[in-house]
Design a protein around this motif. Sequence first.
Motif, PDB file in Angstrom:
ATOM      1  N   PRO A   1     -34.426 -33.480 -61.784  1.00 62.70           N
ATOM      2  CA  PRO A   1     -33.004 -34.034 -61.029  1.00 62.70           C
ATOM      3  C   PRO A   1     -31.758 -33.595 -60.881  1.00 62.70           C
ATOM      4  CG  PRO A   1     -34.382 -35.358 -62.422  1.00 62.70           C
ATOM      5  CD  PRO A   1     -34.906 -34.149 -62.581  1.00 62.70           C
ATOM      6  N   ARG A   2     -30.803 -34.591 -59.913  1.00 68.14           N
ATOM      7  CA  ARG A   2     -29.234 -33.361 -60.028  1.00 68.14           C
ATOM      8  C   ARG A   2     -28.550 -34.958 -59.538  1.00 68.14           C
ATOM      9  NH1 ARG A   2     -28.381 -28.771 -58.688  1.00 68.14           N
ATOM     10  NH2 ARG A   2     -26.051 -29.145 -59.188  1.00 68.14           N
ATOM     11  N   ILE A   3     -27.100 -35.073 -60.046  1.00 71.37           N
ATOM     12  CA  ILE A   3     -26.651 -35.656 -60.090  1.00 71.37           C
ATOM     13  C   ILE A   3     -24.598 -35.189 -59.988  1.00 71.37           C
ATOM     14  CG2 ILE A   3     -25.818 -36.922 -62.147  1.00 71.37           C
ATOM     15  CD1 ILE A   3     -26.296 -39.699 -61.352  1.00 71.37           C
ATOM     16  N   GLN A   4     -23.504 -35.883 -59.270  1.00 69.98           N
ATOM     17  CA  GLN A   4     -22.672 -35.592 -58.959  1.00 69.98           C
ATOM     18  C   GLN A   4     -21.957 -36.336 -59.325  1.00 69.98           C
ATOM     19  OE1 GLN A   4     -22.360 -32.302 -58.285  1.00 69.98           O
ATOM     20  NE2 GLN A   4     -24.243 -32.532 -57.463  1.00 69.98           N
ATOM     21  N   LEU A   5     -20.741 -36.274 -61.543  1.00 68.66           N
ATOM     22  CA  LEU A   5     -19.791 -37.104 -62.504  1.00 68.66           C
ATOM     23  C   LEU A   5     -18.703 -36.874 -61.704  1.00 68.66           C
ATOM     24  CD1 LEU A   5     -22.001 -37.023 -65.477  1.00 68.66           C
ATOM     25  CD2 LEU A   5     -21.833 -38.601 -63.387  1.00 68.66           C
TER      26      LEU A   5
ATOM     27  N   GLU B   1     -20.670 -38.941 -48.244  1.00 69.63           N
ATOM     28  CA  GLU B   1     -22.089 -38.997 -47.183  1.00 69.63           C
ATOM     29  C   GLU B   1     -24.012 -39.063 -48.422  1.00 69.63           C
ATOM     30  OE1 GLU B   1     -22.803 -35.153 -45.941  1.00 69.63           O
ATOM     31  OE2 GLU B   1     -21.311 -35.923 -43.773  1.00 69.63           O
ATOM     32  N   GLN B   2     -22.987 -38.520 -49.853  1.00 67.82           N
ATOM     33  CA  GLN B   2     -24.295 -39.352 -50.376  1.00 67.82           C
ATOM     34  C   GLN B   2     -24.161 -41.083 -50.946  1.00 67.82           C
ATOM     35  OE1 GLN B   2     -22.603 -36.988 -50.967  1.00 67.82           O
ATOM     36  NE2 GLN B   2     -22.837 -34.678 -51.635  1.00 67.82           N
ATOM     37  N   ASP B   3     -25.315 -41.128 -51.820  1.00 70.50           N
ATOM     38  CA  ASP B   3     -25.066 -42.552 -52.278  1.00 70.50           C
ATOM     39  C   ASP B   3     -23.936 -42.456 -53.481  1.00 70.50           C
ATOM     40  OD1 ASP B   3     -26.547 -45.263 -53.732  1.00 70.50           O
ATOM     41  OD2 ASP B   3     -26.619 -44.227 -54.962  1.00 70.50           O
ATOM     42  N   TYR B   4     -23.452 -43.881 -53.529  1.00 71.39           N
ATOM     43  CA  TYR B   4     -21.899 -43.617 -54.125  1.00 71.39           C
ATOM     44  C   TYR B   4     -21.657 -44.804 -54.838  1.00 71.39           C
ATOM     45  CZ  TYR B   4     -17.404 -43.225 -55.335  1.00 71.39           C
ATOM     46  OH  TYR B   4     -15.432 -42.909 -55.827  1.00 71.39           O
TER      47      TYR B   4
ATOM     48  N   ASP C   1     -23.294 -31.742 -61.841  1.00 77.70           N
ATOM     49  CA  ASP C   1     -21.823 -30.978 -62.317  1.00 77.70           C
ATOM     50  C   ASP C   1     -21.172 -31.969 -62.058  1.00 77.70           C
ATOM     51  OD1 ASP C   1     -23.127 -28.941 -61.030  1.00 77.70           O
ATOM     52  OD2 ASP C   1     -23.760 -29.919 -59.477  1.00 77.70           O
ATOM     53  N   VAL C   2     -19.488 -31.991 -63.546  1.00 79.03           N
ATOM     54  CA  VAL C   2     -18.529 -32.347 -63.073  1.00 79.03           C
ATOM     55  C   VAL C   2     -17.435 -32.171 -62.278  1.00 79.03           C
ATOM     56  CG1 VAL C   2     -16.824 -33.143 -64.880  1.00 79.03           C
ATOM     57  CG2 VAL C   2     -19.504 -33.199 -65.321  1.00 79.03           C
TER      58      VAL C   2
ATOM     59  N   PRO D   1     -26.242 -31.915 -54.421  1.00 79.48           N
ATOM     60  CA  PRO D   1     -27.154 -33.239 -54.379  1.00 79.48           C
ATOM     61  C   PRO D   1     -27.386 -33.918 -55.567  1.00 79.48           C
ATOM     62  CG  PRO D   1     -27.897 -30.551 -55.974  1.00 79.48           C
ATOM     63  CD  PRO D   1     -26.208 -30.469 -55.213  1.00 79.48           C
ATOM     64  N   GLY D   2     -28.038 -35.165 -55.049  1.00 82.94           N
ATOM     65  CA  GLY D   2     -28.171 -36.047 -55.388  1.00 82.94           C
ATOM     66  C   GLY D   2     -27.274 -36.914 -55.893  1.00 82.94           C
ATOM     67  N   PRO D   3     -26.609 -38.321 -55.991  1.00 85.42           N
ATOM     68  CA  PRO D   3     -25.993 -39.420 -55.921  1.00 85.42           C
ATOM     69  C   PRO D   3     -24.891 -38.647 -56.523  1.00 85.42           C
ATOM     70  CG  PRO D   3     -27.454 -39.859 -57.718  1.00 85.42           C
ATOM     71  CD  PRO D   3     -28.006 -38.874 -57.141  1.00 85.42           C
ATOM     72  N   VAL D   4     -23.874 -39.604 -56.412  1.00 81.86           N
ATOM     73  CA  VAL D   4     -22.211 -39.147 -56.751  1.00 81.86           C
ATOM     74  C   VAL D   4     -22.350 -40.831 -57.279  1.00 81.86           C
ATOM     75  CG1 VAL D   4     -19.783 -39.348 -56.141  1.00 81.86           C
ATOM     76  CG2 VAL D   4     -21.570 -37.753 -54.908  1.00 81.86           C
ATOM     77  N   LEU D   5     -21.709 -40.425 -58.525  1.00 79.95           N
ATOM     78  CA  LEU D   5     -20.817 -41.684 -59.494  1.00 79.95           C
ATOM     79  C   LEU D   5     -19.545 -41.349 -60.218  1.00 79.95           C
ATOM     80  CD1 LEU D   5     -21.273 -44.260 -61.021  1.00 79.95           C
ATOM     81  CD2 LEU D   5     -22.730 -42.508 -62.990  1.00 79.95           C
ATOM     82  N   ALA D   6     -19.036 -42.142 -59.779  1.00 86.05           N
ATOM     83  CA  ALA D   6     -17.638 -41.862 -59.749  1.00 86.05           C
ATOM     84  C   ALA D   6     -17.174 -42.811 -61.387  1.00 86.05           C
ATOM     85  CB  ALA D   6     -16.626 -42.451 -58.906  1.00 86.05           C
ATOM     86  N   VAL D   7     -16.394 -41.841 -61.885  1.00 88.42           N
ATOM     87  CA  VAL D   7     -15.744 -43.256 -63.318  1.00 88.42           C
ATOM     88  C   VAL D   7     -14.255 -42.638 -63.844  1.00 88.42           C
ATOM     89  CG1 VAL D   7     -16.811 -41.273 -64.497  1.00 88.42           C
ATOM     90  CG2 VAL D   7     -16.334 -43.656 -65.810  1.00 88.42           C
ATOM     91  N   SER D   8     -13.772 -43.374 -64.117  1.00 85.83           N
ATOM     92  CA  SER D   8     -11.997 -43.880 -63.926  1.00 85.83           C
ATOM     93  C   SER D   8     -11.714 -44.348 -65.589  1.00 85.83           C
ATOM     94  CB  SER D   8     -10.810 -43.273 -63.286  1.00 85.83           C
ATOM     95  OG  SER D   8     -11.628 -45.219 -62.740  1.00 85.83           O
ATOM     96  N   ASP D   9     -10.177 -44.132 -66.378  1.00 85.37           N
ATOM     97  CA  ASP D   9     -10.389 -45.341 -66.958  1.00 85.37           C
ATOM     98  C   ASP D   9      -9.736 -46.516 -65.792  1.00 85.37           C
ATOM     99  OD1 ASP D   9     -10.058 -46.161 -68.979  1.00 85.37           O
ATOM    100  OD2 ASP D   9      -8.170 -44.225 -69.964  1.00 85.37           O
ATOM    101  N   TRP D  10      -9.990 -46.755 -64.978  1.00 87.76           N
ATOM    102  CA  TRP D  10      -8.849 -47.079 -64.024  1.00 87.76           C
ATOM    103  C   TRP D  10     -10.320 -48.026 -62.912  1.00 87.76           C
ATOM    104  CZ3 TRP D  10      -3.449 -46.395 -64.237  1.00 87.76           C
ATOM    105  CH2 TRP D  10      -2.967 -44.568 -64.632  1.00 87.76           C
TER     106      TRP D  10
END
Length: 414
Positions: A262-266, A353-356, A292-293, A331-340
């Motif tokens: 499984p792949r995901i983008q952080l 374009e990916q699932d976000y 991937d970060v 590849p994979g969905p995108v998950l975004a994270v921040s201190d905001w």
Amino acid sequence: VVAGPLPQPPPAAFAALHKGSGTQEVATTTALVRLVKDLMRDKATGRRWVPIVPDEARTFGMESLFPTAGIYAPEGQTYEPVDAGQLLSYREAADGQLIDEGITEAGSVAEFTAAATSYATHGEPMIPLYVFYAMFGFQRTGDQFWALADQLGRGFVVGATAGRTTMTGEGLQHADGHSHLLASTNPAVISYDPAFAHETAVIVREGMRRMYGERPEDVFYYLTVYNEPKRQPPMPSGPSVEEGILRGIYRFRPAPSPGAGPRIQLLSSGTAVHWALEAQELLAREWGVRADVWSVTSWTELRRDALRADAARLRGEERVPYVTRALAGAPGPVLAVSDWMRQVPDQIGQWVEQDYASLGTDGFGLSDTREAVRRHFGVDPASIAVAALDRLARTGAVPPESVGEARARYGRES
């Protein structure tokens, strides 16, 4: 009034930050102050720097400027300071270069404005650097920053001790999770949330070029930096790294091991990049997920670029937003994270374009340790791992029961 360009600082002034800190842990606030101290030594432009800080010079590590730059006081030092016995004691001087006026954000922005517009009012470009607690900038004095834009001011505005969770011991007065949203409403503000010292160096150098180079622009830069000591890595190699830092996103660390799975983008910014890196290792070690970060240095600049691309397409031009191109084929969905707040990373969601999905620090928070507050908001590495598995389960890449197993394992059931 037409003021001439300033000589640009030599590359050597930025080299130390590009190399990283080795085994030493350094906060990005400290790294920025070190950079400015080196730039103030430059024979061509060093005397034009105007550091401004309301009250908290020692908090930001700026006491190193006391002996060399001095604190501006028209009548010089008229008393013996309580720290007179210290090596870096409080030193006022009639020719002092640092402005330290006590707790007056409104007064400090007024002084910043005077220096930021001196290229027009006096034909002498100055380089003001206003450093403050992040919560006390655009929230307290946002209207003055709007007036600064109206007056075509140029300079660097720095929100130190940034983010909702990095300085929780003094109560919610420092829990800034929204200044980037406030800054995004000002068209003259170029906003960045760098994670590393090398990113800060690249951004400051570009800011010098854009505001004081051959074709100066009427903008000012807003950087958020953090008080959390971390090992600063050297700047990654590659032709697209510097471009990515300035445009707003680049892949900082690829998935740790090749192969299937499984792949995901952080996507992460500022201090949250460190949480994403820990989550990357956790996902690989315990769940066989390759992540991937990406370091997002500016959610706002990515959005502005995307808005310009949309406008260009309506004029019949073929233009793809930078964030869309950067993530194309990832590849994979995108998950975004921040201190905001989640609204900050959500600024770019419609151009991915990916699932976000996003994680953030919505709400007041609480006064506790950094780890406890990050767990409260669900942005600590374990929480990121659970959220990543949840996004993968939605796409069928991992079994749905793995999400419940992860929640139980990491204590995220309540």
